[in-house]
Design a protein around this motif. Structure first.
Motif, PDB file in Angstrom:
ATOM      1  N   THR A  58      35.161  38.465  45.875  1.00 21.10           N
ATOM      2  CA  THR A  58      33.896  38.911  46.462  1.00 21.10           C
ATOM      3  C   THR A  58      33.692  40.423  46.399  1.00 21.10           C
ATOM      4  O   THR A  58      32.610  40.899  46.689  1.00 21.10           O
ATOM      5  CB  THR A  58      33.779  38.457  47.935  1.00 21.10           C
ATOM      6  N   HIS A  59      34.703  41.158  46.035  1.00 18.69           N
ATOM      7  CA  HIS A  59      34.629  42.617  45.976  1.00 18.69           C
ATOM      8  C   HIS A  59      34.569  43.028  44.507  1.00 18.69           C
ATOM      9  O   HIS A  59      35.081  42.325  43.648  1.00 18.69           O
ATOM     10  CB  HIS A  59      35.868  43.216  46.657  1.00 18.69           C
ATOM     11  N   ALA A  60      33.963  44.147  44.230  1.00 19.60           N
ATOM     12  CA  ALA A  60      33.920  44.659  42.852  1.00 19.60           C
ATOM     13  C   ALA A  60      35.338  44.897  42.339  1.00 19.60           C
ATOM     14  O   ALA A  60      36.247  45.201  43.112  1.00 19.60           O
ATOM     15  CB  ALA A  60      33.128  45.960  42.809  1.00 19.60           C
ATOM     16  N   ARG A  61      35.527  44.759  41.032  1.00 22.68           N
ATOM     17  CA  ARG A  61      36.847  45.002  40.472  1.00 22.68           C
ATOM     18  C   ARG A  61      37.247  46.449  40.704  1.00 22.68           C
ATOM     19  O   ARG A  61      36.399  47.346  40.818  1.00 22.68           O
ATOM     20  CB  ARG A  61      36.889  44.639  38.996  1.00 22.68           C
ATOM     21  N   VAL A  62      38.555  46.673  40.768  1.00 27.96           N
ATOM     22  CA  VAL A  62      39.084  47.987  41.119  1.00 27.96           C
ATOM     23  C   VAL A  62      40.171  48.366  40.121  1.00 27.96           C
ATOM     24  O   VAL A  62      41.030  47.539  39.781  1.00 27.96           O
ATOM     25  CB  VAL A  62      39.675  47.957  42.546  1.00 27.96           C
ATOM     26  N   SER A  63      40.160  49.596  39.673  1.00 30.01           N
ATOM     27  CA  SER A  63      41.254  50.104  38.851  1.00 30.01           C
ATOM     28  C   SER A  63      42.534  50.055  39.684  1.00 30.01           C
ATOM     29  O   SER A  63      42.553  50.491  40.842  1.00 30.01           O
ATOM     30  CB  SER A  63      40.957  51.546  38.425  1.00 30.01           C
ATOM     31  N   VAL A  64      43.597  49.508  39.102  1.00 31.35           N
ATOM     32  CA  VAL A  64      44.855  49.382  39.841  1.00 31.35           C
ATOM     33  C   VAL A  64      45.351  50.746  40.307  1.00 31.35           C
ATOM     34  O   VAL A  64      45.910  50.876  41.397  1.00 31.35           O
ATOM     35  CB  VAL A  64      45.910  48.647  38.981  1.00 31.35           C
ATOM     36  N   GLY A  65      45.104  51.779  39.537  1.00 29.98           N
ATOM     37  CA  GLY A  65      45.510  53.127  39.939  1.00 29.98           C
ATOM     38  C   GLY A  65      44.843  53.597  41.220  1.00 29.98           C
ATOM     39  O   GLY A  65      45.366  54.468  41.917  1.00 29.98           O
ATOM     40  N   ASN A  66      43.696  53.016  41.579  1.00 27.65           N
ATOM     41  CA  ASN A  66      42.989  53.388  42.809  1.00 27.65           C
ATOM     42  C   ASN A  66      43.457  52.598  44.027  1.00 27.65           C
ATOM     43  O   ASN A  66      42.988  52.834  45.132  1.00 27.65           O
ATOM     44  CB  ASN A  66      41.484  53.189  42.640  1.00 27.65           C
TER      45      ASN A  66
END
Length: 80
Positions: A58-66
């Motif tokens: 349900t959440h926007a994808r996120v860069s793993v580094g973040n």
């Protein structure tokens, strides 16, 4: 599951934690480096143009580094 901080375990082990969450369909509590926190299910971990991304339900994808840290947020959701 205790809180797992990417800075403590390293990127490869952290990716393993996210991929395990995908396989087990378990929601995780996510803490981003900017301070935002949310609970969601990880649907996939993908690599695009040399960067890894966690894809959430349900959440926007996120860069793993973040992502600073994750922890298990609850029991697995039944898949009927």
């Amino acid at each position: 599951m205790t809180r797992i901080c990417q800075d403590d375990v390293g990127r490869c082990d952290f990716l393993d934690v996210l991929e395990e969450a995908v396989l087990r369909h378990r929601p995780v509590a996510v803490q981003l480096r900017e301070g935002e926190a949310f609970i969601d299910e990880v649907l996939d971990v993908v690599t695009e143009q040399g960067d890894d991304f966690a894809v959430f339900k349900t959440h926007a994808r996120v860069s793993v580094g973040n992502i600073l840290a994750v922890t298990r947020a609850g029991l697995a959701t039944p898949r009927w």
